[in-house]
Design a protein around this motif. Structure first.
Motif, PDB file in Angstrom:
ATOM      1  N   ARG A 140       0.820  -1.205   0.000  1.00  0.00           N
ATOM      2  CA  ARG A 140       0.000   0.000   0.000  1.00  0.00           C
ATOM      3  C   ARG A 140       0.859   1.263   0.000  1.00  0.00           C
ATOM      4  O   ARG A 140       1.946   1.281   0.571  1.00  0.00           O
ATOM      5  CB  ARG A 140      -0.938   0.001   1.211  1.00  0.00           C
ATOM      6  CG  ARG A 140      -2.044  -1.030   1.116  1.00  0.00           C
ATOM      7  CD  ARG A 140      -3.036  -0.920   2.261  1.00  0.00           C
ATOM      8  NE  ARG A 140      -2.655  -1.736   3.400  1.00  0.00           N
ATOM      9  CZ  ARG A 140      -3.002  -3.012   3.568  1.00  0.00           C
ATOM     10  NH1 ARG A 140      -3.706  -3.638   2.641  1.00  0.00           N
ATOM     11  NH2 ARG A 140      -2.628  -3.678   4.649  1.00  0.00           N
ATOM     12  N   MET A 152      -3.076   8.185  -2.670  1.00  0.00           N
ATOM     13  CA  MET A 152      -2.906   6.742  -2.848  1.00  0.00           C
ATOM     14  C   MET A 152      -2.723   6.446  -4.337  1.00  0.00           C
ATOM     15  O   MET A 152      -3.219   7.173  -5.190  1.00  0.00           O
ATOM     16  CB  MET A 152      -4.099   5.969  -2.306  1.00  0.00           C
ATOM     17  CG  MET A 152      -5.423   6.306  -2.962  1.00  0.00           C
ATOM     18  SD  MET A 152      -6.610   4.956  -2.894  1.00  0.00           S
ATOM     19  CE  MET A 152      -5.848   3.790  -4.019  1.00  0.00           C
ATOM     20  N   VAL A 222      -9.692  -2.534   0.226  1.00  0.00           N
ATOM     21  CA  VAL A 222      -8.477  -2.864   0.979  1.00  0.00           C
ATOM     22  C   VAL A 222      -8.378  -4.373   1.113  1.00  0.00           C
ATOM     23  O   VAL A 222      -9.333  -5.036   1.538  1.00  0.00           O
ATOM     24  CB  VAL A 222      -8.494  -2.211   2.374  1.00  0.00           C
ATOM     25  CG1 VAL A 222      -7.217  -2.553   3.134  1.00  0.00           C
ATOM     26  CG2 VAL A 222      -8.648  -0.697   2.251  1.00  0.00           C
ATOM     27  N   THR A 325      -2.941   0.135  -6.036  1.00  0.00           N
ATOM     28  CA  THR A 325      -1.606  -0.444  -5.891  1.00  0.00           C
ATOM     29  C   THR A 325      -1.510  -1.857  -6.436  1.00  0.00           C
ATOM     30  O   THR A 325      -0.406  -2.389  -6.599  1.00  0.00           O
ATOM     31  CB  THR A 325      -1.184  -0.456  -4.409  1.00  0.00           C
ATOM     32  OG1 THR A 325      -2.036  -1.350  -3.671  1.00  0.00           O
ATOM     33  CG2 THR A 325      -1.265   0.934  -3.799  1.00  0.00           C
ATOM     34  N   GLU A 338      -2.839  -4.584  -0.331  1.00  0.00           N
ATOM     35  CA  GLU A 338      -3.085  -3.616  -1.398  1.00  0.00           C
ATOM     36  C   GLU A 338      -4.226  -2.673  -1.023  1.00  0.00           C
ATOM     37  O   GLU A 338      -5.017  -2.959  -0.115  1.00  0.00           O
ATOM     38  CB  GLU A 338      -3.460  -4.329  -2.718  1.00  0.00           C
ATOM     39  CG  GLU A 338      -2.516  -5.430  -3.165  1.00  0.00           C
ATOM     40  CD  GLU A 338      -1.236  -4.899  -3.810  1.00  0.00           C
ATOM     41  OE1 GLU A 338      -1.042  -3.659  -3.844  1.00  0.00           O
ATOM     42  OE2 GLU A 338      -0.419  -5.727  -4.273  1.00  0.00           O
ATOM     43  N   ILE A 339      -4.327  -1.562  -1.738  1.00  0.00           N
ATOM     44  CA  ILE A 339      -5.479  -0.667  -1.621  1.00  0.00           C
ATOM     45  C   ILE A 339      -5.795  -0.095  -2.990  1.00  0.00           C
ATOM     46  O   ILE A 339      -4.906   0.413  -3.679  1.00  0.00           O
ATOM     47  CB  ILE A 339      -5.246   0.450  -0.570  1.00  0.00           C
ATOM     48  CG1 ILE A 339      -6.502   1.324  -0.441  1.00  0.00           C
ATOM     49  CG2 ILE A 339      -4.015   1.287  -0.911  1.00  0.00           C
ATOM     50  CD1 ILE A 339      -6.467   2.241   0.774  1.00  0.00           C
TER      51      ILE A 339
END
Length: 392
Positions: A140, A152, A222, A325, A338-339
């Motif tokens: 992330r 992000m 997420v 990501t 990951e996000i």
């Protein structure tokens, strides 16, 4: 005796990784819809300039998490800024992945701590699942400033991401600057990850100031080694006209590959953008069997020529987009944290589609002739790369 020790060691690794994979399958993922205002970056200079400006204006808190923070000129520009803000009384927390940011020198970490920056590694090696902990990564990238501005996306912090590494040249990536209530969700995720390394951390009310809702609604997805593939498949299954995929690594596995092929067979135009050169051993060779199958089915594979392509994007029918990501590979699907951000904002989709179109113009179409002209060495590497694909 040596043979028995080798067998025992291999068994230990296998059992470790098996138990780690079983643990990850039990992980929960979250998908939350929240109001947001959005700004899109595809250029490193623009992104770093905006981020440094927001860091410079911070008055209360800076919470920053990246997979990679380099101890180089670009990295130290940010570290200097963080030290400056911490010395002025701003609360600064920095979380970096243990393996991804292994190049940070001890002296640099010491300097950060001496000026008041709280620094921690994420996903440090640990027992009893040593090999699992070495393999699992927090991928992330989240920054939250004063609880009001969030970032992000795909950029990390280092010279190559600023386009200053001659090995890669220009670096193409997609990143979002977010305002509105979505920032509270980014803040919560940062502290969820931070608290795993700092159990005594407390969430203060000052981290969650009142915010205007934002002009649109986004979904924050997420994950921790699960459910990315399922969401990608669900989005592609909804496509009726076009699918655009941008990713530096394409090692999807059978489920996602089948979903994309099904879309092509029902008449959907599928275009994929990849880098023409890899930044990771074996990655391209592991992808070629999948790409061959896609090209034969009618998919367009575009290899980005203007530097290195690191963006992660999925655009469906010019109506829904996923930026974040997660790559289109087994590591993002089954191992990494990951996000991703999913949204339908028309103005943002128009901007992203225009960027994708420019990236395609700066790419070269991959065809079967070029695939067949690969060297014997590369062909021999292919089967090994396929076996190693979950770890690439």
């Amino acid at each position: 005796m040596v043979f028995l020790l080798v067998i025992a060691f291999v068994f230990w690794i296998g059992l470790d990784l098996f138990l780690g994979a079983r643990k990850r399958r039990k992980n929960s993922s979250s998908m939350k819809s929240v109001p947001a205002a959005m700004e899109f970056f595809a250029d490193g200079d623009d992104f770093f300039r905006s981020l440094l400006k927001d860091l410079d204006a911070a008055e209360n808190t800076i919470n920053m998490m990246f997979f990679i923070i380099r101890d180089d000129k670009t990295g130290n520009e940010f570290i200097d800024k963080l030290c400056e803000k911490a010395s002025s009384g701003v609360s600064v927390n920095v979380l970096a992945d243990f393996i991804g940011s292994k190049s940070i020198k001890r002296s640099t970490i010491k300097r950060m701590k001496e000026c008041g920056v709280r620094f921690s590694y994420s996903k440090k090696a640990s027992f009893p699942l040593l090999f699992t902990s070495l393999n699992e990564r927090n991928h992330r990238k989240i920054t939250v400033i004063d609880g009001r501005i969030g970032y992000m996306g795909g950029f990390n912090i280092g010279n190559e991401y600023a386009g200053k590494d001659p090995k890669f040249g220009y670096w193409r990536d997609y990143h979002l600057r977010l305002k509105g209530e979505v920032v509270h969700e980014l803040q919560k995720q940062f502290f969820k990850d931070w608290s795993l390394e700092n159990p005594d951390a407390k969430l203060a009310d000052a981290l969650f100031p009142p915010l205007t809702k934002g002009e649109t609604t986004v979904k924050l997805h997420v994950t921790d080694g699960n459910n990315v593939e399922e969401v990608f498949c669900s989005l592609i299954d909804k496509a009726t006209s076009t699918v655009y995929i941008g990713t530096p690594y394409y090692i999807p596995g059978s489920q996602l590959q089948k979903t994309i092929l099904n879309a092509i067979h029902r008449g959907v135009s599928v275009k994929i953008i990849l880098p023409i050169r890899a930044d990771h051993p074996f990655v391209q060779e592991a992808s070629y069997p999948y790409l061959t199958e896609l090209i034969e089915a009618g998919c367009e594979i575009h290899q980005y020529m203007n530097g290195f392509f690191h963006a992660k994007v999925l655009l469906i029918d010019k109506e829904i987009c996923d930026i974040g990501t997660a790559n289109f590979d087994r590591r993002s699907f089954t191992i990494n944290g990951e996000i991703n951000c999913i949204f339908r904002d028309k103005e943002m989709l128009k901007q992203i589609k225009e960027t994708i179109d420019r990236d395609i113009v700066q790419s070269e179409l991959l065809d079967m002739k070029r695939l067949k002209n690969r060297t014997l060495k590369n062909r021999l590497i292919g089967p090994l790369a396929r076996v190693l694909s979950p770890f690439l």
